[in-house]
Design a protein around this motif. Sequence first.
Motif, PDB file in Angstrom:
ATOM      1  N   MET A 174       0.810  -1.219   0.000  1.00  0.00           N
ATOM      2  CA  MET A 174       0.000   0.000   0.000  1.00  0.00           C
ATOM      3  C   MET A 174       0.843   1.269   0.000  1.00  0.00           C
ATOM      4  O   MET A 174       0.357   2.343  -0.358  1.00  0.00           O
ATOM      5  N   VAL A 175       2.127   1.159   0.389  1.00  0.00           N
ATOM      6  CA  VAL A 175       2.978   2.351   0.435  1.00  0.00           C
ATOM      7  C   VAL A 175       3.160   2.952  -0.950  1.00  0.00           C
ATOM      8  O   VAL A 175       3.159   4.177  -1.126  1.00  0.00           O
ATOM      9  N   ALA A 176       3.333   2.094  -1.965  1.00  0.00           N
ATOM     10  CA  ALA A 176       3.678   2.591  -3.303  1.00  0.00           C
ATOM     11  C   ALA A 176       2.618   3.533  -3.861  1.00  0.00           C
ATOM     12  O   ALA A 176       2.947   4.506  -4.545  1.00  0.00           O
ATOM     13  N   GLU A 177       1.330   3.264  -3.581  1.00  0.00           N
ATOM     14  CA  GLU A 177       0.272   4.132  -4.107  1.00  0.00           C
ATOM     15  C   GLU A 177       0.269   5.516  -3.461  1.00  0.00           C
ATOM     16  O   GLU A 177      -0.233   6.485  -4.034  1.00  0.00           O
ATOM     17  N   ILE A 178       0.825   5.605  -2.256  1.00  0.00           N
ATOM     18  CA  ILE A 178       0.910   6.914  -1.593  1.00  0.00           C
ATOM     19  C   ILE A 178       1.861   7.834  -2.357  1.00  0.00           C
ATOM     20  O   ILE A 178       1.710   9.058  -2.338  1.00  0.00           O
ATOM     21  N   VAL A 179       2.839   7.242  -3.058  1.00  0.00           N
ATOM     22  CA  VAL A 179       3.809   8.043  -3.808  1.00  0.00           C
ATOM     23  C   VAL A 179       3.098   8.923  -4.838  1.00  0.00           C
ATOM     24  O   VAL A 179       3.355  10.127  -4.956  1.00  0.00           O
ATOM     25  N   GLU A 180       2.169   8.331  -5.621  1.00  0.00           N
ATOM     26  CA  GLU A 180       1.443   9.126  -6.620  1.00  0.00           C
ATOM     27  C   GLU A 180       0.439  10.085  -5.975  1.00  0.00           C
ATOM     28  O   GLU A 180       0.204  11.183  -6.499  1.00  0.00           O
ATOM     29  N   ALA A 181      -0.158   9.685  -4.859  1.00  0.00           N
ATOM     30  CA  ALA A 181      -1.062  10.613  -4.160  1.00  0.00           C
ATOM     31  C   ALA A 181      -0.305  11.855  -3.721  1.00  0.00           C
ATOM     32  O   ALA A 181      -0.807  12.989  -3.841  1.00  0.00           O
ATOM     33  N   HIS A 182       0.892  11.668  -3.233  1.00  0.00           N
ATOM     34  CA  HIS A 182       1.728  12.797  -2.854  1.00  0.00           C
ATOM     35  C   HIS A 182       2.121  13.627  -4.079  1.00  0.00           C
ATOM     36  O   HIS A 182       2.122  14.870  -4.030  1.00  0.00           O
ATOM     37  N   GLU A 183       2.427  12.950  -5.184  1.00  0.00           N
ATOM     38  CA  GLU A 183       2.845  13.679  -6.381  1.00  0.00           C
ATOM     39  C   GLU A 183       1.715  14.548  -6.929  1.00  0.00           C
ATOM     40  O   GLU A 183       1.953  15.670  -7.398  1.00  0.00           O
ATOM     41  N   VAL A 184       0.481  14.054  -6.877  1.00  0.00           N
ATOM     42  CA  VAL A 184      -0.658  14.859  -7.325  1.00  0.00           C
ATOM     43  C   VAL A 184      -0.767  16.129  -6.495  1.00  0.00           C
ATOM     44  O   VAL A 184      -1.031  17.220  -7.013  1.00  0.00           O
ATOM     45  N   ASP A 185      -0.542  16.016  -5.191  1.00  0.00           N
ATOM     46  CA  ASP A 185      -0.700  17.167  -4.298  1.00  0.00           C
ATOM     47  C   ASP A 185       0.485  18.117  -4.316  1.00  0.00           C
ATOM     48  O   ASP A 185       0.309  19.333  -4.166  1.00  0.00           O
ATOM     49  N   HIS A 186       1.709  17.566  -4.510  1.00  0.00           N
ATOM     50  CA  HIS A 186       2.909  18.395  -4.314  1.00  0.00           C
ATOM     51  C   HIS A 186       3.843  18.452  -5.514  1.00  0.00           C
ATOM     52  O   HIS A 186       4.785  19.240  -5.510  1.00  0.00           O
ATOM     53  N   GLY A 187       3.621  17.596  -6.524  1.00  0.00           N
ATOM     54  CA  GLY A 187       4.421  17.684  -7.736  1.00  0.00           C
ATOM     55  C   GLY A 187       5.777  17.020  -7.672  1.00  0.00           C
ATOM     56  O   GLY A 187       6.575  17.168  -8.598  1.00  0.00           O
ATOM     57  N   THR A 188       6.086  16.294  -6.606  1.00  0.00           N
ATOM     58  CA  THR A 188       7.378  15.605  -6.498  1.00  0.00           C
ATOM     59  C   THR A 188       7.160  14.175  -6.031  1.00  0.00           C
ATOM     60  O   THR A 188       6.129  13.848  -5.455  1.00  0.00           O
ATOM     61  N   ARG A 189       8.170  13.349  -6.305  1.00  0.00           N
ATOM     62  CA  ARG A 189       8.133  11.948  -5.872  1.00  0.00           C
ATOM     63  C   ARG A 189       9.228  11.734  -4.828  1.00  0.00           C
ATOM     64  O   ARG A 189      10.390  12.023  -5.079  1.00  0.00           O
TER      65      ARG A 189
END
Length: 479
Positions: free
Chosen positions: A367-382
């Motif tokens: 489940m951690v990996a999907e948080i990466v894209e959720a963060h990218e949508v909000d902040h623009g970085t990985r």
Amino acid sequence: MITPAPPGPLPMRIKLAHGLGSVTLGIKEAGLTTFFMLYYNQVLGFDPRTVSLVLIGAMVIDALVDPLIGRLSDATRTRFGRRLPWLYGAAVPMAIAWALLWVSPDIAKHSTLGLIVNVVAVRILVSACEIPSVSLVAELTRDYDERTTLMRFRFLFGWLGGLTATALAYGYFLTSDEPGQSGLLEAAGYTGFGLFGAAMILVTTLGSALGQHRRIVSLPPPPAAGHGNSIFADIALAFRNPAFVALASGALFIVTGYATAIASINYMMLYVWKLGDAQFAWYPLGLAIAVFGAFAAVGRAHRRFGKRDTAIAAALFSGALAFLPYAARNLGFWPELGGTASVILLLGFMTLSLFGQIVANISAASMVAEIVEAHEVDHGTRIEGVFFAGYLMTQKFGQALGIFLVGQLVAFAGLGERMRPEDLPADTATQMGWIYAGLMVAIGVLAAVGLRRYAIDRASHEARLALLGGGEPGHKERS
């Protein structure tokens, strides 16, 4: 904009090479969680609370360092990629530190400080490999199911590493030539156990890095960081992410349950269930069944129920199956202790409970990996490294809590000095059983409550990929 990974399913050789990198973690967990406390307590004479505090202190230090390793891994730019230099650099010192933990008992016995330094070195060096390695999951593929596959292989190899070390410990290294004696309580076999683990750590870490090398260096460069150069800013952002907070709160207790079960296993089998060396040797078989069963089942469960609901059901299932044999034993519904029927029933319940723990662990880690894209949508970085490091930090706090609970249980039972199983009062063994059973149920419930707040599912993940312009909707797991 999302960094594109090659489309389609990953080649099997990459899945195998990636999974191989977790063998070190499995060996470390088998040693520090299953055998370390018994060795330093009942063999070398340390107070169990001292041993548990050494382990807990090392875990806390390691956990605090993890986010820094993750952020530095994200920032590493070399011709070998962002992650692989960490694996190449840490492999040799990690193997040496592991061997010293088991082959120099005289030094450790006379220096608690030296023991702490050695355990801290082992844990930090393992993290310096594990965090960059597991962070590659989010870079190698964006697909919901392929990420499950990568985590399945990581857990499979991790558990196989731990299982191999455990099986050889019970079946070869820690067996006694003296009738009626337990090899677990003799010092001689632990040296061979440590040297074997060191060799496995060195070979598999370097093998994993070399197996992925060409694939990793061919990936497009990641997007530039958008939060400035502050490591702590990225770490703070990760720990304010609602999905990550929910996952961490549930995973904390998933790992606590696993650590409690594994750290107590030798004590419970010796002192509560009255097993001998020959019967101990059957435990790895049950562990193997649980590992391969979870590997086969978790992908199908994720496709049908989703990762979160699979993790919740598995945590509750594991807690219930851990409780039942102790309740039956203490209420008089169990066969004669030490007999064949008792051993078969016990290993059956343990195998099913371990199966649930492994499924819950794989699901939560995936489940951690999907948080990466959720963060990218909000902040623009990985910041894959930061999220995976934060998750591993949570795991270590869970391990620390589990080991603390076991240390208190062992001290409560009066096992501060070497004691033969037949010398433990029957009512103390019964009390140990009730306490352990109650803990496992409570821990499973707390894990389920925490995970309920995790809101990312397949549909929302694919919607985010579409927003980022790099989605692969509709792709299904093919292996």
